[in-house]
Design an enzyme around this catalytic site. Structure first.
Site, short mmCIF file in Angstrom:
data_model
loop_
_atom_site.label_atom_id
_atom_site.label_comp_id
_atom_site.label_asym_id
_atom_site.label_seq_id
_atom_site.Cartn_x
_atom_site.Cartn_y
_atom_site.Cartn_z
N TYR A 1 22.56 -27.99 11.72
CA TYR A 1 22.38 -27.44 13.06
C TYR A 1 23.71 -26.86 13.55
O TYR A 1 23.77 -25.76 14.07
CB TYR A 1 21.87 -28.52 14.02
CG TYR A 1 21.63 -27.97 15.41
CD1 TYR A 1 20.37 -27.51 15.78
CD2 TYR A 1 22.68 -27.88 16.33
CE1 TYR A 1 20.15 -26.98 17.04
CE2 TYR A 1 22.48 -27.35 17.58
CZ TYR A 1 21.21 -26.91 17.94
OH TYR A 1 21.01 -26.37 19.18
N GLU B 1 6.16 -9.14 45.71
CA GLU B 1 7.19 -10.02 46.27
C GLU B 1 8.47 -9.92 45.46
O GLU B 1 8.40 -9.78 44.24
CB GLU B 1 6.72 -11.49 46.21
CG GLU B 1 5.48 -11.77 46.99
CD GLU B 1 4.82 -13.07 46.53
OE1 GLU B 1 5.53 -13.96 46.03
OE2 GLU B 1 3.59 -13.17 46.65
N LYS C 1 11.39 -11.02 43.18
CA LYS C 1 11.43 -12.10 42.19
C LYS C 1 12.79 -12.78 42.33
O LYS C 1 13.82 -12.24 41.92
CB LYS C 1 11.26 -11.53 40.79
CG LYS C 1 11.13 -12.58 39.72
CD LYS C 1 10.66 -11.93 38.43
CE LYS C 1 10.48 -12.96 37.32
NZ LYS C 1 11.66 -13.72 37.00
N ASP D 1 15.90 -15.04 41.81
CA ASP D 1 16.57 -15.58 40.62
C ASP D 1 17.11 -16.97 40.96
O ASP D 1 18.30 -17.15 41.18
CB ASP D 1 17.70 -14.63 40.22
CG ASP D 1 18.17 -14.89 38.81
OD1 ASP D 1 17.51 -15.67 38.10
OD2 ASP D 1 19.19 -14.31 38.42
N TYR E 1 6.03 -19.35 47.56
CA TYR E 1 5.13 -18.21 47.36
C TYR E 1 3.76 -18.52 46.81
O TYR E 1 2.91 -17.65 46.76
CB TYR E 1 5.80 -17.15 46.50
CG TYR E 1 6.47 -17.70 45.25
CD1 TYR E 1 5.74 -18.24 44.20
CD2 TYR E 1 7.86 -17.68 45.15
CE1 TYR E 1 6.36 -18.75 43.08
CE2 TYR E 1 8.50 -18.20 44.03
CZ TYR E 1 7.74 -18.72 43.00
OH TYR E 1 8.35 -19.24 41.90
N LYS F 1 10.85 -5.86 36.11
CA LYS F 1 12.26 -6.24 36.07
C LYS F 1 13.11 -5.03 36.41
O LYS F 1 12.88 -3.94 35.88
CB LYS F 1 12.62 -6.75 34.67
CG LYS F 1 11.84 -7.98 34.24
CD LYS F 1 12.37 -9.25 34.86
CE LYS F 1 13.72 -9.56 34.38
NZ LYS F 1 13.98 -10.83 33.83
N CYS G 1 45.01 -0.66 8.65
CA CYS G 1 44.19 -1.84 8.96
C CYS G 1 45.03 -2.82 9.77
O CYS G 1 46.16 -3.11 9.40
CB CYS G 1 43.73 -2.49 7.66
SG CYS G 1 43.01 -4.12 7.90
N CYS H 1 45.74 -6.02 7.24
CA CYS H 1 46.53 -5.95 6.00
C CYS H 1 47.38 -4.69 5.92
O CYS H 1 48.08 -4.49 4.92
CB CYS H 1 45.60 -6.05 4.79
SG CYS H 1 44.61 -4.57 4.56
N CYS I 1 38.80 -0.24 6.14
CA CYS I 1 39.97 -0.76 5.45
C CYS I 1 39.56 -0.80 3.98
O CYS I 1 38.59 -1.46 3.64
CB CYS I 1 40.30 -2.18 5.95
SG CYS I 1 41.34 -3.08 4.78
N CYS J 1 41.89 -7.65 1.63
CA CYS J 1 42.27 -7.85 3.03
C CYS J 1 41.72 -9.20 3.51
O CYS J 1 40.55 -9.52 3.28
CB CYS J 1 41.68 -6.71 3.87
SG CYS J 1 41.79 -6.99 5.64
S1 IVH Z 1 4.71 -16.28 40.93
C1 IVH Z 1 3.20 -18.26 36.66
N1 IVH Z 1 6.43 -15.24 42.59
O1 IVH Z 1 9.76 -16.18 38.16
C2 IVH Z 1 4.39 -18.26 37.52
N2 IVH Z 1 7.29 -16.30 40.65
O2 IVH Z 1 9.37 -15.33 35.38
C3 IVH Z 1 4.16 -17.28 38.59
N3 IVH Z 1 9.73 -16.34 40.53
O3 IVH Z 1 8.52 -19.18 36.90
C4 IVH Z 1 5.00 -17.52 39.72
N4 IVH Z 1 10.10 -15.29 42.41
O4 IVH Z 1 10.08 -19.32 38.91
C5 IVH Z 1 6.27 -15.90 41.44
N5 IVH Z 1 7.81 -14.30 44.18
C6 IVH Z 1 7.66 -14.95 43.03
C7 IVH Z 1 8.76 -15.38 42.25
C8 IVH Z 1 8.53 -16.04 41.07
C9 IVH Z 1 10.65 -15.88 41.36
C10 IVH Z 1 10.02 -17.03 39.26
C11 IVH Z 1 9.20 -18.26 39.03
C12 IVH Z 1 8.53 -18.04 37.70
C13 IVH Z 1 9.37 -16.99 37.10
C14 IVH Z 1 8.58 -16.17 36.11
#
Ligand code: IVH
Length: 765
Positions: free
Chosen positions: A39, A146, A148, A150, A255, A345, A439, A442, A464, A469
Site C-alpha cells: 500500500y 439552487e 451548490k 461547497d 434544502y 458545475k 541537461c 548531467c 538529455c 544521466c
Molecule cells: S440536493 C442526493 N442541493 O452536493 C443529494 N445538494 O454533489 C442531493 N449540495 O451531497 C442533494 N448544495 O452535499 C443538494 N442545494 C443543494 C446542494 C447540495 C450542496 C451537496 C450535497 C450533496 C452534494 C452532491
C-alpha cells in the site's frame, strides 16, 4: 472529478482509484488484499506523480475517501442513503489548456464530448426526465435551481419542535452523530414551529471571513493552517470539545426533506418546500430560483456564475431539481445519485499569479519537462505552487516568461495548468524562457527533436541524450518496476533511490542480482509523510521474492518496462503477441532496420484490426463502416500518416532502432541471463503454481462458470482437464448434480473442490 484529460491525468486517476479500492477493503470491509508495504508503495507512486503534476496536497487522495467517519464518534444509519448528484461539467477551455495535441490523441467521440459544454448533458437529462414522466417536449416542466454549496452535508432530525439528532453524511449509509457540535455551533435553529417529526438535509459551511479569522487564530498560536473553508468546517464539526464551536461562525443552508420518515404536512413542490423551511426558521439560499424548462435553467446557471464571487461563501455549481417532488419516488435512484436532480458545475476557477521560475525535470527517456514555480495562490479550494508546462515549445507558444503574471486553473479540478499570460502586466526586461542547452542533471548537450503531425503542427521535444544521466537511470528503474510494466512490489521510488546510491544498481537487469542480505538494514529516505523506513529481514526477503516472481511476466511486460519512447503497454502487447518471443522480434527488427522487404511483409498484420481501428480513430481519421485492414491503412495514408500496419513509421523507426541499440541489447541480454522470460505471456507467465501440472476432472454444473470457461481457466494456468477420475487425478471440481465421478473421487480419496475452491486455487478469490 471530471474525466482525466491527458495520459498523466489518467495515470493519476488510476492510482487514486487503486488507493480508493484498497481503502475500501481496509477500512470498510476490514479485508485488505495487499499488505502495508505494498500500500505504501502505491501511495509513493501516487504522491510522486502528483508531485510531478504539481497537485496541491489538499486535492490529493485522502485515506478515507467518501467517508467522513472519525474515531470515537457514535454512528447512525440514515433512514435513506445520502447520495451524490449526477454532474454536468463544463469543459470549456479544455482545449486551450490541454493543447490540440492532447485533443488529437482523443478518440472522436471523446473529443466531441469535450467540445460540448455542460449544455449537452443538461439537455439530455431533460429529455430523459420528460420521457420518464411521459411529458411532451413542449409541456411545461418546472425546475428549482439552487446554488451548490461547497460545505459539509448534514442530516438534522426535529421531534416536537426540537433538534434531536444531527448526523454527518459518513459513507452515505451511516454517518457520525454530531448533535452536540451542531447545537453549540449555532449554525441551525434548535427549535422550530413544526411539532411533527421530520428530517431535513442541507449543508454546513464556514463563510470566508470566518475561515480567515480562524486561520489568523491558528497562525497566532503557531498551529497548522486550514487548507480551505470546507475542510475547516469539517474539522470544526468533528471536535470532541463541542463548546469550542461557539462563536466560530459555522452557518448552514438547508434544502431537502427526504421522503418518508416525517409526519409534517409538506407542500409537494421543492420551491414551496424551501419557503416552508424558511418559515420554520432555517436558512435557505437566497440564490434559489424557479424556472420553466432546462434552457432557462442553463441560462440562470450561466448568469449566476458571475455572482458567485460576491457571495461570502464558496459554491461550486448549481443544483437543478424537478420542482414536483411527487415524481421523486417513481423516478428512483441509481447507486450513485437520484434521478430527480443534476448538478451544473461551474467552469474551473481561474486565478492570476506570478511565475517565479521555471525548473527542468528529466524523465525516463531523457525528455526534459519545464515546470512552473508559481507564487502560491488559492484556486478551486487549495493553494497551487507548481504546474507542469509540458514542453518548451508550449512555453514559447504561450510566450510565458519568468516574472509574468500568469492565469492558472485546475484541469479536472485537480491538475494545475497555466492557461495564458496577462501581457499587460509583464515586467519590463522579462525575457523568454531559454531552451535548455545542457541537461540540468548531467550537463550533457541537449538534443532537440522536431516532429510535424498531419496538420503541420510542429512538436518540439528536448532530450538529455545521456542514458547514464542520474535522473534517467532512476526514472527508468522506477518505470521498470511499475504496475503496467514488471509490477515489482516493494520497489518504490525511495527504495530505488537507495539501491542506486548504495548498491550501484543502474540497469533493470541488475535488480535480479540483488540478495536479501545486501538489502537488509538499508535505510530508505523519508517518504512524503516524513516517515523513514529501514529494510528489515522481511521486507528484504519480500523484495527478492517479488523480483523472482516478476521473471515470468512475459515479453509484453518486459518491453513495456524498457522505457523506450513510443513503446507503451498496448504496442508492447501487440509486438509480443505478434512475434511471440524476443528472438523473433529481434530478428524482425534487424530486417526492418536493414530495410529487408520481408520485414515489410511480416509487419503487415502486426497490429490486430480492432487496435488498428482505434489508432486510426484516435488520430481522427474517418474510417468507412466495415473497413478492411487495407481500407483503414489507406485512410490513414490519405491524411498524411505513414502507417506500417498501424504503427506510424516514425514510431517504428524509433522503437526498433532503440531495441537494437547496444546498451538496450545489454539490458535485454542481462534480463535473459537472469532468467527473465522473454516469450509472450500466453506461453509462460500466467501459470499458477497451485494448478500448473495438475490434473482436474469437472463434474456437475458450476454456479457461474460454464464447463468451457473452467477448462480454459485451468489450461491457461498450466493445468489439464481429463474425462475420468483415477488415482492420478489431483482435483475433482464438483458442481450441482454431480454424478458418478464424484462418487469415484470419494472412493479414491481424490480432493474434491467446488467453484469457489477452484477460484481460490487460481488465486482470484
Ligand atoms: S440536493 C442526493 N442541493 O452536493 C443529494 N445538494 O454533489 C442531493 N449540495 O451531497 C442533494 N448544495 O452535499 C443538494 N442545494 C443543494 C446542494 C447540495 C450542496 C451537496 C450535497 C450533496 C452534494 C452532491
Amino acid at each position: 472529478m471530471a474525466k482525466p484529460q491527458n495520459p498523466d491525468a489518467a495515470r493519476l486517476a488510476d492510482l487514486a482509484a487503486q488507493l480508493r479500492h484498497h481503502d475500501e477493503l481496509y477500512y470498510r470491509q476490514a479485508e485488505p488484499e495487499i499488505g502495508d508495504a505494498e500500500y505504501d508503495e502505491l501511495w509513493d507512486r501516487y504522491q510522486r506523480l502528483a508531485d510531478e503534476l504539481g497537485v496541491p496536497a489538499a486535492d490529493r487522495h485522502q485515506r478515507t475517501p467518501g467517508d467522513d467517519h472519525s474515531e470515537g464518534f457514535q454512528t447512525h444509519r440514515h433512514r435513506q442513503a445520502m447520495l451524490s448528484l449526477e454532474k454536468a461539467n463544463t469543459e470549456a477551455g479544455f482545449f486551450a489548456v490541454a493543447g490540440e495535441d492532447v485533443a488529437a490523441a482523443l478518440v472522436p467521440a471523446e473529443r466531441e464530448q469535450r467540445r460540448r459544454t455542460a449544455w449537452g448533458k443538461l439537455e439530455a437529462w431533460e429529455r430523459a426526465r420528460r420521457k420518464d414522466l411521459e411529458l411532451a417536449d413542449d409541456a411545461p416542466l418546472a425546475l428549482t435551481l439552487e446554488p451548490k454549496i461547497d460545505g459539509m452535508s448534514v442530516s438534522l432530525t426535529y421531534v416536537g419542535g426540537d433538534l434531536t439528532l444531527a448526523v454527518t453524511r459518513g459513507n452515505g449509509v451511516e454517518g457520525d452523530i454530531i448533535t452536540n457540535q451542531v447545537r453549540e455551533s449555532g449554525a441551525v435553529p434548535l427549535t422550530v414551529r413544526e411539532q411533527g417529526r421530520f428530517e431535513v438535509r442541507g449543508e454546513l459551511y464556514l463563510p470566508r471571513a470566518a475561515f480567515d479569522a480562524l486561520n489568523r487564530e491558528l497562525a497566532a498560536a503557531g498551529g497548522k493552517l486550514l487548507v480551505n473553508p470546507r475542510n475547516g468546517c469539517a474539522g470544526l464539526m468533528k471536535r470532541k470539545d463541542a463548546e469550542a464551536l461557539r462563536g466560530k461562525g459555522v452557518r448552514s443552508f438547508l434544502y431537502s426533506i427526504p421522503p418518508g420518515g416525517h409526519d409534517a404536512a409538506l407542500p409537494a413542490s421543492q420551491w414551496q418546500r424551501l419557503t416552508w423551511l424558511k418559515e420554520q426558521g432555517f436558512a435557505t439560499h437566497a440564490g434559489a430560483q424557479r424556472v420553466a424548462g432546462m434552457a432557462a435553467a442553463y441560462a440562470a446557471c450561466l448568469a449566476f456564475t458571475a455572482e458567485r464571487g460576491q457571495l461570502d461563501h464558496d459554491i461550486d455549481g448549481m443544483v437543478i431539481k424537478l420542482d414536483d417532488t411527487r415524481a421523486y419516488d417513481a423516478l428512483g435512484v441509481t447507486e450513485h445519485h437520484p434521478r430527480w436532480g443534476i448538478a451544473y458545475k461551474f467552469p474551473p476557477e481561474r486565478k492570476a499569479t506570478r511565475l517565479n521560475g521555471v525548473i527542468v525535470q528529466v524523465g525516463k527517456t531523457g525528455r526534459l519537462t519545464p515546470v512552473a514555480e508559481l507564487e502560491p495562490v488559492f484556486v478551486s479550494g487549495s493553494t497551487v505552487a507548481r504546474a507542469s508546462l509540458h514542453n518548451f515549445a508550449e512555453v514559447a507558444a504561450k510566450d510565458i516568461r519568468v516574472g509574468d503574471l500568469v492565469i492558472i486553473q485546475k484541469a479536472g479540478e485537480i491538475i494545475p495548468q497555466v492557461v495564458e499570460v496577462d501581457l499587460t502586466q509583464r515586467p519590463s526586461g522579462a525575457v523568454p524562457v531559454p531552451w535548455p542547452e545542457r541537461c540540468p542533471t548531467c550537463a550533457s548537450a541537449v538534443v532537440v527533436e522536431r516532429r510535424t503531425d498531419k496538420n503541420q503542427k510542429e512538436f518540439i521535444t528536448h532530450f538529455c541524450p545521456n542514458p547514464a544521466c542520474a535522473d534517467q537511470v532512476r526514472e527508468r528503474l522506477r518505470h521498470f518496476g511499475s504496475r503496467g510494466a514488471m509490477d515489482i512490489r516493494g520497489l518504490g521510488p525511495a527504495a530505488i533511490d537507495k539501491l542506486v546510491a548504495t548498491l550501484g544498481v543502474v540497469r533493470p537487469d541488475q535488480l535480479y542480482a540483488l540478495r536479501a542480505d545486501q538489502l537488509e538494514g538499508l535505510e530508505v529516505e523519508p517518504d512524503a509523510n516524513g516517515v523513514q523506513r529501514t529494510f528489515g529481514a522481511k521486507s528484504a526477503a519480500n523484495l527478492v521474492a517479488a523480483l523472482a516472481g516478476s521473471k515470468s511476466r512475459g515479453l509484453a511486460h518486459v518491453l513495456a518496462g524498457l522505457a523506450i519512447p513510443n513503446l507503451g503497454e498496448k504496442l508492447s502487447e501487440d509486438l509480443a503477441g505478434h512475434f511471440g518471443s524476443w528472438a523473433k522480434l529481434r530478428e524482425f527488427a534487424r530486417d526492418y532496420l536493414a530495410d529487408e522487404p520481408r520485414a515489410a511483409l511480416a509487419i503487415r498484420k502486426l497490429v490486430p484490426k480492432p487496435r488498428l481501428l482505434a489508432y486510426a480513430q484516435a488520430a481522427a481519421v474517418d474510417v468507412p463502416a466495415k473497413a478492411t485492414r487495407e481500407d483503414i491503412l489507406a485512410a490513414m495514408q490519405a491524411v498524411g500518416m505513414r502507417p506500417l500496419a498501424g504503427i506510424d513509421e516514425t514510431v517504428a523507426d524509433v522503437v526498433f532502432a532503440t531495441l537494437l541499440n547496444p546498451a538496450m541489447l545489454a539490458v535485454i541480454d542481462g534480463l535473459a541471463a537472469a532468467g527473465v522470460a522473454l516469450e509472450a505471456e500466453r506461453s509462460v507467465g500466467q501459470q499458477v503454481a497451485a494448478i500448473a501440472g495438475k490434473s482436474f476432472v469437472l463434474t456437475g454444473t458450476l454456479p457461474t462458470l460454464t464447463r468451457g470457461d473452467a477448462e480454459a481457466l485451468i489450461k491457461a494456468a498450466g493445468g489439464k482437464t481429463v474425462g475420468s477420475v483415477s488415482k492420478k487425478t489431483d482435483y475433482v471440481v464438483a458442481g450441482e448434480e454431480a454424478g458418478s465421478k464424484l462418487d469415484k473421487a470419494k472412493e479414491l480419496g481424490v480432493a474434491i473442490i467446488d467453484e469457489a475452491g477452484l477460484r481460490a486455487l487460481l488465486g482470484g478469490g
